[in-house]
Design a protein around this motif. Structure first.
Motif, short mmCIF file in Angstrom:
data_model
loop_
_atom_site.label_atom_id
_atom_site.label_comp_id
_atom_site.label_asym_id
_atom_site.label_seq_id
_atom_site.Cartn_x
_atom_site.Cartn_y
_atom_site.Cartn_z
N CYS A 1 14.63 5.26 12.14
CA CYS A 1 14.04 3.94 11.94
C CYS A 1 12.51 4.08 11.83
O CYS A 1 11.89 4.69 12.69
N ARG B 1 21.61 -4.86 6.42
CA ARG B 1 21.30 -5.68 7.60
C ARG B 1 20.06 -5.24 8.37
O ARG B 1 19.52 -6.00 9.15
N GLY B 2 19.67 -3.98 8.23
CA GLY B 2 18.52 -3.47 8.96
C GLY B 2 18.93 -2.62 10.16
O GLY B 2 20.11 -2.43 10.43
N CYS B 3 17.95 -2.15 10.88
CA CYS B 3 18.17 -1.31 12.06
C CYS B 3 18.96 -2.09 13.10
O CYS B 3 18.65 -3.24 13.40
N TYR B 4 19.97 -1.45 13.66
CA TYR B 4 20.81 -2.09 14.68
C TYR B 4 20.05 -2.36 15.97
O TYR B 4 20.41 -3.25 16.73
N CYS C 1 16.36 -2.71 16.31
CA CYS C 1 15.18 -3.56 16.26
C CYS C 1 15.18 -4.55 15.10
O CYS C 1 14.23 -5.30 14.93
N ASP C 2 16.22 -4.52 14.27
CA ASP C 2 16.37 -5.43 13.13
C ASP C 2 15.36 -5.24 12.01
O ASP C 2 15.26 -6.08 11.12
N SER C 3 14.59 -4.15 12.03
CA SER C 3 13.63 -3.94 10.95
C SER C 3 14.36 -3.57 9.66
O SER C 3 15.47 -3.04 9.67
N THR C 4 13.72 -3.86 8.54
CA THR C 4 14.25 -3.49 7.24
C THR C 4 14.21 -1.97 7.10
O THR C 4 13.23 -1.33 7.49
#
Length: 57
Positions: free
Chosen positions: A17, A37-40, A42-45
């Motif tokens: 990430c 969906r992004g990183c599981y 931290c939700d980053s792209t």
């Protein structure tokens, strides 16, 4: 990802990430999900550049 035979779904990838530094091994289906969906953690792209094929399953 060059030099490893097989389809993308059969490969195992090292994901790193760009934001939180998480670095798990993931299979092709998890890779595709993370690209959408992004990183599981931290939700980053994330992008294809954040995955390195490490072995054929």
């Amino acid at each position: 990802m060059t030099g490893i035979p097989g389809s993308a779904a059969d490969l195992i990838y090292r994901f790193t990430c760009p934001v939180c530094g998480s670095s798990p091994l993931v299979d092709g289906s998890v890779r595709e999900d993370m690209l959408n969906r992004g990183c599981y953690l931290c939700d980053s792209t994330v992008s294809e550049a954040d995955f390195e094929a490490v072995r054929h399953d």
